[in-house]
Design an enzyme around this catalytic site. Sequence first.
Site, PDB file in Angstrom:
ATOM      1  N   ASP A 111       0.839  -1.203   0.000  1.00 49.03           N
ATOM      2  CA  ASP A 111       0.000   0.000   0.000  1.00 49.03           C
ATOM      3  C   ASP A 111       0.868   1.244   0.000  1.00 49.03           C
ATOM      4  O   ASP A 111       1.996   1.224   0.482  1.00 49.03           O
ATOM      5  CB  ASP A 111      -0.838   0.092   1.282  1.00 49.03           C
TER       6      ASP A 111
HETATM    7  N1  URA Z   1      -1.249  -5.861   3.911  1.00 47.71           N
HETATM    8  C1  URA Z   1      -1.683  -4.585   3.835  1.00 47.71           C
HETATM    9  O1  URA Z   1      -2.715  -4.238   4.394  1.00 47.71           O
HETATM   10  N2  URA Z   1      -0.955  -3.702   3.147  1.00 47.71           N
HETATM   11  C2  URA Z   1       0.191  -4.018   2.519  1.00 47.71           C
HETATM   12  O2  URA Z   1       0.814  -3.164   1.924  1.00 47.71           O
HETATM   13  C3  URA Z   1       0.628  -5.349   2.599  1.00 47.71           C
HETATM   14  C4  URA Z   1      -0.113  -6.248   3.301  1.00 47.71           C
END
Ligand code: URA
Length: 244
Positions: A111
């Site tokens: 993310d």
């Molecule tokens: N889980 C998440 O919520 N975000 C990420 O970037 C990776 C795993």
Amino acid sequence: VKRLRLDRLLANLGYGTRRSVQNLFNSGFVTLDGVEVEDSSDHVVLSPDLPSRLLVEGEPLDPLPGLTILLHKPTGYTCSHKEEEGDLVYDLLPERWSLRDPPLSTIGRLDKETSGLLLITDDGDLLHKIISPKQRINKYYLAKLARPLAGNEAKIFSAGTLMLENEKKPLLPASLEVIDATTARICLQEGRYHQVRRMFAAVGNHVLTLHRERIGALSLPKELAPGEYRALTEAELALVFSER
Ligand code: URA
């Protein structure tokens, strides 16, 4: 052994179109083993030592196709090729690398607000082998939480029955290690959209910060500051697969 015309190789590495890289040759800016290359249609063998022998404007050639890099992703950067999504992880790499063919892609996505170990490759088979849930590659995340852990999270996450909103299949079992009241290490073998954040939301908590520490047995190297990257070594690649 793989051979390629020099003009095609340079175009594939993003130095320009096949037509425009011709100018580099015409100007004497391309040398192989110290000798100016006059004919851009000459073929070269794509050997590992080629970048050190083939100079463009006096600089070693960019890494050959088959490139995998390890990036310490900072928060605030998006795993996307779409310019409208703001700062992209690809903006952290040399500009020419975004023109490569085959193109570089992130191996899975973190993310925008997640930091940590991110692999980027132009090798589609490798990408698939690392992200496919069937391959069962462990991905480790450190999550800092808004509220204290309740104590039942490890059991819920490891059950293999947890359903996230709007999904049809339960999550694979995931393990949780308590670090302190509001910090946990999570290990996943799949990577659904916002998975860790949604898992904690499902148990009434909220993830404040998320950092990927490790893929398989490959940890984010300590010397890599956020935003820094380097080529992945063969030994490091082997570590990715060594936990299975
Ligand atoms: N889980 C998440 O919520 N975000 C990420 O970037 C990776 C795993």
